[in-house]
Design an enzyme around this catalytic site. Structure first.
Site, mmCIF file in Angstrom:
data_model
loop_
_atom_site.group_PDB
_atom_site.id
_atom_site.type_symbol
_atom_site.label_atom_id
_atom_site.label_comp_id
_atom_site.label_asym_id
_atom_site.label_seq_id
_atom_site.Cartn_x
_atom_site.Cartn_y
_atom_site.Cartn_z
ATOM 1 N N GLY A 189 0.895 -1.067 -0.004
ATOM 2 C CA GLY A 189 -0.007 0.192 -0.028
ATOM 3 C C GLY A 189 1.034 1.320 0.082
ATOM 4 O O GLY A 189 1.993 1.174 0.264
ATOM 5 N N THR A 235 4.225 0.841 2.157
ATOM 6 C CA THR A 235 4.287 -0.490 2.821
ATOM 7 C C THR A 235 4.533 -1.687 2.147
ATOM 8 O O THR A 235 3.878 -1.875 0.921
ATOM 9 C CB THR A 235 3.036 -0.805 3.641
ATOM 10 O OG1 THR A 235 2.650 0.521 4.582
ATOM 11 C CG2 THR A 235 3.113 -1.895 4.590
ATOM 12 N N ASP A 273 -6.915 6.299 15.551
ATOM 13 C CA ASP A 273 -7.225 5.980 14.356
ATOM 14 C C ASP A 273 -7.763 4.473 14.322
ATOM 15 O O ASP A 273 -7.445 3.573 13.349
ATOM 16 C CB ASP A 273 -6.391 6.106 13.338
ATOM 17 C CG ASP A 273 -6.912 6.242 11.796
ATOM 18 O OD1 ASP A 273 -8.227 6.371 11.828
ATOM 19 O OD2 ASP A 273 -6.118 5.997 10.861
#
Length: 490
Positions: free
Chosen positions: A41, A48, A163
């Site tokens: 990603g 990543t 988050d």
């Protein structure tokens, strides 16, 4: 297959027998140990990769995070590296918990910052799958019993996740255990300690109301866990489940018709998602007691670190006191002024609820008024005052990001400071040409009656420039562009 780490490499795929990229020549191994198999990603602050550790027996998989800090300022970059090391040490402590990925290494190489973490063989939670699960309620109860002890642990370490959402919770394939991932080290560094204030970090729809106002507490994570449950139960983004007109949740009528939830589970979720901080549970322990679980039954933690240092992003900004006391012979007026200058200044905390509501309802003029009011508050000026060019440099980066994020989100990226900056740069910093594109007059006007407060206004037309004062008001966009670049927002 080996993947090149060079962000500018046009052909990053290589055979695993190569030590150097066949296209750009960069080495394919980090610290002569870690290599990337494939990208997983990419976001605004990094990439990543699924990687492999060649130094360990059986060469286990790992996750490699490459962090970007978009700044050419050497001093700021040195600060970023120092903060990165401190935050990574904190993350290393968190990795002692069996439900948080272990941090294997953190380092700088060839101008990039890297984190190497344990790879979790599993998958993130999927709301569309969960909402159709035949045993949905049992799964939600298990999620709460698994994740609440993790929240208890990180809150004890003075860390707030900020988050929590389905994408950041994984279920380990071998055991079914839930794992909390992505503690957002890039966001912590870029949006807080580097940029001068923690204001908005999180995902819209899952954030607690106080996060939107620039404050985070352990109860904020509990709220996000509650909204995560709503998403998994209904398959709908929580933002669509809140009635902003009547200021209340309306989620029970969105439960799939074949699903039936107990009143106990509904009661617990309603407690977690209570918009009132006063009425919401204040700790994970309190919720565990409420559901009849015991923190003592949580998995054992390996080698916990006593008295961990708080995150930089959680530490208040305090002016340093002088090392020597003021002379007693100092003039009283000068002493009073000196004391005033040395008094810590509380950071301005902005409530973005009114701006978000106006933008969500497409009330563009009200949103423009509120934007002006926020800019005044950020510079500690009376609402309705004009800001001068020198004051643009004092606008906090995180607040500029929050304002621009909300404008872009609810205008479908037609309006916002960043849109205006990019158009200005495309016009080669030609202010009259920019004004022509956004349908502003190039000359100064007093009434601003040219403004169009509707979605059909030209791209970049809003927010307006009504808040600019001074004799060189037309330079404001160049100054905003400079500030966005300093903040790494471009």
């Amino acid at each position: 297959m080996a993947h090149c780490f060079n962000p500018d490499c046009a052909k990053p795929e290589n055979s695993d027998r190569h030590q150097f990229c066949q296209h750009c020549g960069q080495g394919l191994h980090l610290k002569e140990r870690y290599s990337a198999l494939q990208p997983l990603g990419q976001g605004g602050f990094g990439r990543t990769f699924l990687g492999v550790d060649h130094h360990l027996p059986q060469q286990p998989r790992c996750v490699i995070k490459q962090l970007f800090f978009p700044t050419q300022n050497p001093a700021m970059r040195d600060k970023a590296i120092a903060l990165f090391q401190q935050e990574a040490q904190q993350l290393s402590t968190l990795g002692n918990h069996p439900q948080i990925p272990t941090l294997a290494a953190y380092f700088e190489q060839q101008g990039q910052l890297y984190l190497v973490q344990e790879w979790i063989d599993g998958q993130s939670l999927n709301a569309s799958v969960w909402s159709q699960h035949p045993h949905l309620e049992l799964m939600i109860w298990q999620l709460l019993r698994d994740i609440l002890p993790v929240l208890h642990f990180i809150h004890e370490q003075k860390v707030i996740h900020r988050d929590i959402k389905p994408d950041n919770i994984m279920q380990r394939r071998s055991t079914g255990q839930f794992i909390l991932i992505d503690f957002g080290i890039a966001r912590m560094l870029t949006d807080t300690a580097m940029m001068g204030g923690a204001t908005v970090i999180g995902t819209p729809g899952f954030m607690a109301p106080e996060q939107l106002r620039g404050r985070v507490l352990p109860a904020s994570d509990l709220y996000s866990l509650g909204t995560t449950c709503l998403n998994l139960i209904t398959g709908v983004n929580p933002e669509e489940l809140f009635d902003i007109v009547n200021d209340r949740w309306q989620w029970r009528d969105r439960i799939p018709s074949h699903q039936h939830l107990s009143l106990d589970l509904i009661r617990i979720i309603n407690q977690l998602i209570n918009p009132s901080l006063r009425e919401r549970p204040q700790s994970a322990t309190a919720v565990l007691r409420e559901i009849g679980a015991d923190i003592a039954n949580a998995p054992a933690i390996q080698n916990p670190t006593p008295n961990p240092a708080p995150l930089i992003s959680d530490m208040p900004t305090v002016a340093m006191s002088p090392s020597q006391p003021a002379p007693t012979t100092l003039d009283p007026d000068l002493l009073a002024l000196k004391q005033k200058l040395e008094t810590p200044v509380e950071p301005v905390r902005i409530d973005y609820t009114n701006l978000q509501t106006a933008l969500k309802r497409k009330q563009w003029e009200a949103a423009d008024d509120e934007t002006w009011a926020i800019l005044c508050r950020l510079t500690r000026k009376r609402v309705g005052s004009y800001l001068f060019l020198s004051e643009i440099d004092d606008l906090p980066c995180a607040d500029l990001r929050a304002i621009d994020f909300l404008w872009a989100k609810y205008s479908e990226k037609r309006f916002g400071f960043k849109v205006q900056i990019l158009m200005f740069k495309a016009a080669q910093d030609d202010y009259p040409e920019f004004c022509h594109q956004v349908d502003w007059p190039a000359h100064d006007v007093s009434r601003h009656n040219y403004l169009k407060y509707h979605p059909r206004a030209p791209v970049g037309h809003l927010p307006s420039r009504r808040w600019i004062g001074g004799g060189k008001w037309w330079k404001h966009l160049a100054m905003i562009a400079q500030r966005f670049e300093q903040c790494g927002l471009l």
